[in-house]
Design a protein around this motif. Structure first.
Motif, PDB file in Angstrom:
ATOM      1  N   ASP A 165      10.321  -2.130  -6.777  1.00  0.00           N
ATOM      2  CA  ASP A 165      10.228  -1.704  -5.387  1.00  0.00           C
ATOM      3  C   ASP A 165      10.728  -0.264  -5.362  1.00  0.00           C
ATOM      4  O   ASP A 165      11.921  -0.023  -5.507  1.00  0.00           O
ATOM      5  N   ILE A 166       9.809   0.711  -5.232  1.00  0.00           N
ATOM      6  CA  ILE A 166      10.165   2.121  -5.403  1.00  0.00           C
ATOM      7  C   ILE A 166       9.596   2.936  -4.246  1.00  0.00           C
ATOM      8  O   ILE A 166       8.440   2.749  -3.850  1.00  0.00           O
ATOM      9  N   CYS A 167      10.397   3.865  -3.750  1.00  0.00           N
ATOM     10  CA  CYS A 167       9.968   4.756  -2.679  1.00  0.00           C
ATOM     11  C   CYS A 167       9.807   6.177  -3.209  1.00  0.00           C
ATOM     12  O   CYS A 167      10.662   6.671  -3.950  1.00  0.00           O
ATOM     13  N   PHE A 168       8.715   6.832  -2.814  1.00  0.00           N
ATOM     14  CA  PHE A 168       8.450   8.222  -3.167  1.00  0.00           C
ATOM     15  C   PHE A 168       8.334   9.036  -1.889  1.00  0.00           C
ATOM     16  O   PHE A 168       7.731   8.581  -0.913  1.00  0.00           O
ATOM     17  N   GLU A 169       8.883  10.242  -1.911  1.00  0.00           N
ATOM     18  CA  GLU A 169       8.761  11.104  -0.738  1.00  0.00           C
ATOM     19  C   GLU A 169       7.380  11.746  -0.708  1.00  0.00           C
ATOM     20  O   GLU A 169       6.919  12.298  -1.707  1.00  0.00           O
ATOM     21  N   TRP A 170       6.721  11.689   0.446  1.00  0.00           N
ATOM     22  CA  TRP A 170       5.448  12.368   0.689  1.00  0.00           C
ATOM     23  C   TRP A 170       5.777  13.649   1.432  1.00  0.00           C
ATOM     24  O   TRP A 170       6.440  13.618   2.475  1.00  0.00           O
ATOM     25  N   ALA A 171       5.317  14.793   0.921  1.00  0.00           N
ATOM     26  CA  ALA A 171       5.717  16.094   1.452  1.00  0.00           C
ATOM     27  C   ALA A 171       5.132  16.420   2.820  1.00  0.00           C
ATOM     28  O   ALA A 171       5.702  17.207   3.563  1.00  0.00           O
TER      29      ALA A 171
END
Length: 127
Positions: free
Chosen positions: A70-76
């Motif tokens: 379960d991983i979150c990535f920042e969207w610019a």
């Protein structure tokens, strides 16, 4: 404090080719080949990948199976751009957009899955 920051996490996949294509195309990961297997570099962060034919050591007491992350990535940019990006790649948004609180405060997220079923999130802090 400032001396500690996240360097990498480990995910498990069941199919190298399928996962490489997904993480390269959908998450814009740089694929780094290892003697056996791959690593995915996304910006300044790295996902070390374990899969068929690769058994690292040491490992967690209960290793995460493929599809168990379960991983979150920042969207610019705005979250709508993230939704459009996912749609262009045929990736269904499972939840969102929804308000969330991440490492930079209040944001808006969409949730989707990788080919093994791991839950991934794009969070946008754009106003």
């Amino acid at each position: 404090m400032g001396r500690i920051r996240l360097d990498h996490v480990v995910i498990h996949v069941s199919d190298w080719e399928r996962s490489n294509a997904f993480y390269r195309d959908v998450l814009d990961a740089e694929l780094i080949e290892r003697p056996v297997g791959w690593m995915y570099r996304i910006g300044e962060q790295q996902l070390n990948v374990r899969g068929a034919g690769l058994h690292g050591a040491p490992v967690a007491r209960i290793p995460v199976p493929p599809g168990g992350s379960d991983i979150c990535f920042e969207w610019a940019g705005p979250i709508e751009e993230a939704q459009e990006h996912l749609a262009r790649h045929g990736v269904a948004v499972e939840v969102g957009p929804v308000a969330r609180f991440g490492s930079r405060g209040h944001g808006t997220s969409v949730y989707f899955r990788d080919p093994d079923g791991s839950l991934l999130e794009f969070i946008s802090y754009a106003k």
